[in-house]
Motif scaffolding. Structure first.
Motif, short mmCIF file in Angstrom:
data_model
loop_
_atom_site.label_atom_id
_atom_site.label_comp_id
_atom_site.label_asym_id
_atom_site.label_seq_id
_atom_site.Cartn_x
_atom_site.Cartn_y
_atom_site.Cartn_z
N THR A 218 38.99 -66.32 -89.50
CA THR A 218 39.22 -65.21 -88.57
C THR A 218 38.03 -64.28 -88.50
O THR A 218 37.73 -63.72 -87.44
N LEU A 219 37.35 -64.09 -89.63
CA LEU A 219 36.17 -63.24 -89.70
C LEU A 219 34.97 -64.05 -90.17
O LEU A 219 35.11 -64.98 -90.98
N ASP A 220 33.79 -63.66 -89.69
CA ASP A 220 32.56 -64.32 -90.10
C ASP A 220 31.46 -63.27 -90.23
O ASP A 220 30.74 -62.98 -89.26
N PRO A 221 31.32 -62.65 -91.40
CA PRO A 221 30.27 -61.63 -91.56
C PRO A 221 28.88 -62.13 -91.22
O PRO A 221 28.03 -61.34 -90.77
N SER A 222 28.63 -63.42 -91.40
CA SER A 222 27.29 -63.94 -91.09
C SER A 222 26.98 -63.86 -89.61
O SER A 222 25.80 -63.88 -89.21
N ALA A 223 28.01 -63.76 -88.76
CA ALA A 223 27.77 -63.69 -87.32
C ALA A 223 27.06 -62.41 -86.92
O ALA A 223 26.47 -62.33 -85.83
N VAL A 224 27.11 -61.39 -87.78
CA VAL A 224 26.46 -60.12 -87.48
C VAL A 224 25.04 -60.08 -88.04
O VAL A 224 24.26 -59.19 -87.71
N VAL A 225 24.68 -61.03 -88.90
CA VAL A 225 23.33 -61.10 -89.46
C VAL A 225 22.38 -61.57 -88.37
O VAL A 225 22.57 -62.64 -87.78
N SER A 226 21.35 -60.77 -88.10
CA SER A 226 20.44 -61.09 -87.00
C SER A 226 19.22 -61.88 -87.44
O SER A 226 18.67 -62.66 -86.65
N GLU A 227 18.76 -61.67 -88.68
CA GLU A 227 17.55 -62.35 -89.14
C GLU A 227 17.46 -62.20 -90.65
O GLU A 227 18.06 -61.31 -91.24
N THR A 228 16.68 -63.10 -91.26
CA THR A 228 16.34 -62.96 -92.67
C THR A 228 14.84 -62.72 -92.77
O THR A 228 14.05 -63.30 -92.02
N VAL A 229 14.47 -61.82 -93.69
CA VAL A 229 13.08 -61.40 -93.83
C VAL A 229 12.72 -61.34 -95.30
O VAL A 229 13.57 -61.51 -96.17
N THR A 230 11.45 -61.07 -95.57
CA THR A 230 10.99 -60.93 -96.95
C THR A 230 10.94 -59.45 -97.33
O THR A 230 10.98 -58.56 -96.47
N LEU A 231 10.80 -59.19 -98.63
CA LEU A 231 10.67 -57.82 -99.10
C LEU A 231 9.48 -57.13 -98.44
O LEU A 231 9.53 -55.94 -98.12
N ASP A 232 8.40 -57.87 -98.20
CA ASP A 232 7.21 -57.28 -97.59
C ASP A 232 7.46 -56.83 -96.15
O ASP A 232 6.69 -56.02 -95.62
N ASP A 233 8.51 -57.37 -95.51
CA ASP A 233 8.82 -57.00 -94.13
C ASP A 233 9.62 -55.71 -94.02
O ASP A 233 9.77 -55.18 -92.92
N VAL A 234 10.16 -55.21 -95.14
CA VAL A 234 11.06 -54.06 -95.08
C VAL A 234 10.43 -52.84 -94.41
O VAL A 234 11.06 -52.20 -93.56
N PRO A 235 9.19 -52.45 -94.75
CA PRO A 235 8.62 -51.26 -94.10
C PRO A 235 8.59 -51.37 -92.58
O PRO A 235 8.92 -50.40 -91.88
N ASP A 236 8.23 -52.54 -92.06
CA ASP A 236 8.18 -52.71 -90.60
C ASP A 236 9.57 -52.68 -89.99
O ASP A 236 9.76 -52.14 -88.89
N ARG A 237 10.55 -53.26 -90.67
CA ARG A 237 11.91 -53.26 -90.13
C ARG A 237 12.47 -51.85 -90.09
O ARG A 237 13.18 -51.47 -89.16
N LEU A 238 12.18 -51.04 -91.09
CA LEU A 238 12.62 -49.65 -91.06
C LEU A 238 11.95 -48.89 -89.91
O LEU A 238 12.60 -48.12 -89.20
N ALA A 239 10.67 -49.12 -89.72
CA ALA A 239 9.96 -48.44 -88.63
C ALA A 239 10.55 -48.81 -87.28
O ALA A 239 10.66 -47.97 -86.38
N ALA A 240 10.98 -50.06 -87.11
CA ALA A 240 11.56 -50.49 -85.84
C ALA A 240 12.86 -49.77 -85.53
O ALA A 240 13.24 -49.61 -84.37
N MET A 241 13.55 -49.31 -86.59
CA MET A 241 14.81 -48.60 -86.37
C MET A 241 14.59 -47.22 -85.74
O MET A 241 15.53 -46.65 -85.19
N SER A 242 13.38 -46.71 -85.81
CA SER A 242 13.10 -45.41 -85.19
C SER A 242 13.34 -45.45 -83.69
O SER A 242 13.73 -44.45 -83.08
N ASP A 243 13.10 -46.61 -83.09
CA ASP A 243 13.30 -46.79 -81.66
C ASP A 243 14.47 -47.73 -81.37
O ASP A 243 14.56 -48.29 -80.28
N PHE A 244 15.36 -47.89 -82.36
CA PHE A 244 16.57 -48.72 -82.21
C PHE A 244 16.22 -50.15 -81.79
O PHE A 244 16.92 -50.77 -80.99
#
Length: 353
Positions: A316-342
């Motif tokens: 009935t539920l699939d939490p993985s369906a909401v996962v958009s991508e997998t990234v590395t720890l080194d990608d975290v700063p860029d992913r946070l910055a992207a949230m500034s502009d949604f």
């Protein structure tokens, strides 16, 4: 071990070598196999939430949606063993306060926010310590993916608790979801799974299309509407029975309240940003005359995670369906910055540390 550390608010997180944690007598250390990147991490990075006592100190390891494997166990822990796969809620509780003792540990009087407090270093790291582990670490069913379960630390369980435990959603009710980020898309999926009709509201067609994939029956593009509440009223034939603010800015909060039909329920999930600093002006007279309810919802009690697991097992539920991508720890700063502009969609998950 490697970890993403906050050194200056608004500046890129630093990927550093830090000491590995050791378990407290009542704690465990888990090897982090997955950790969601949440908008709450963006707020922490920006230095928000001092008005609620949750502004993280400089030097904090961020990250609060982990899933992983127990690798070290404190001497007083009785429920967990090395090798157990677990998820960890962001709002760690002590198990002793009146709220915990009456089944409401998600609003523990001594809450310790994972990744926001110096006493609880976060999970953007190879390993993370979980205090009061018998209370806080949730054993995962066999065979589930840590990536799929990463959102259980915050966004997915928060949306589930809001719609299943806090609001009164009946089959066929209209649920409006304002903001289709990770928690909003989780709310769309969950509302659909429990039999509601769903209208999703966002500024971007891409996120609205994803909401439709997850079960939205109708969408409203707020960038193209001069009156979002009126648009929702039209779609729902008089207003939503339950409306959710999944973002936390003044506009989405007010739009959500004003989208309700008489005797409707507004559920506030999103926490505010620097502009609102915890306070939003609302149409209180209209709420009184229409007997509208304003409901807060914060995380979910770990003993109730089994409700989600049973629905996952039933398909009935699939939490993985909401996962958009997998990234590395080194990608975290860029992913946070992207949230500034949604610019992020769904739940990005770190799965390589």
């Amino acid at each position: 071990m490697r970890a993403a550390v906050l050194r200056e608010y608004g500046e890129p997180l630093e990927i550093e070598d830090v000491d590995r944690p050791e378990p407290d007598p009542d704690g465990v250390v888990i090897e982090t196999e997955a950790c969601g990147i949440c908008r709450s991490d963006w707020h922490a990075w920006q230095g928000d939430w001092d008005w609620i006592g949750a502004k993280p100190p400089k030097g904090q390891i961020l990250g609060h949606e982990p899933a992983g494997t127990v690798i070290s166990v404190g001497e007083d822990v009785t429920r967990l063993s090395e090798g157990d796969n677990v998820a960890v809620p962001f709002n760690l509780s002590d198990g002793t306060c009146p709220m915990c003792q009456t089944g409401h540990s998600n609003v523990c009087e001594n809450v310790l926010p994972l990744g926001f407090s110096e006493a609880a270093p976060g999970a953007f790291a190879e390993e993370v310590h979980v205090p009061v582990a018998d209370q806080n670490a949730v054993a995962l069913p066999d065979g589930v993916s840590p990536v799929a379960m990463a959102g259980l630390g915050c966004r997915f369980v928060t949306a589930f608790h809001a719609l299943v435990h806090r609001a009164d959603v009946d089959a066929g009710d209209w649920v409006a979801v304002h903001g289709c980020g990770g928690v909003g898309l989780s709310a769309v999926h969950i509302a659909d799974a429990i039999g509601a009709n769903v209208v999703a509201v966002d500024l971007t067609d891409e996120k609205l299309a994803k909401a439709e994939e997850l079960g939205a029956d109708a969408t409203v593009n707020a960038a193209e509407s001069d009156n979002v509440p009126r648009a929702v009223m039209g779609v729902t034939d008089g207003g939503a029975h339950v409306s959710v603010d999944a973002l936390g800015i003044a506009e989405t909060c007010r739009n959500s309240v004003q989208s309700l039909r008489r005797r409707g329920q507004h559920v506030q999930i999103g926490l505010t940003s620097e502009e609102e600093q915890g306070t939003v002006e609302l149409p209180t007279d209209a709420m009184v005359m229409q007997e509208a309810e304003f409901i807060g919802s914060f995380g979910m009690q770990p003993p109730r995670y089994d409700e989600i697991f049973r629905m996952v097992e039933a398909g009935t539920l699939d939490p993985s369906a909401v996962v958009s991508e997998t990234v590395t720890l080194d990608d975290v700063p860029d992913r946070l910055a992207a949230m500034s502009d949604f610019e992020t969609m769904g739940i990005p998950v770190v799965d390589e540390f």
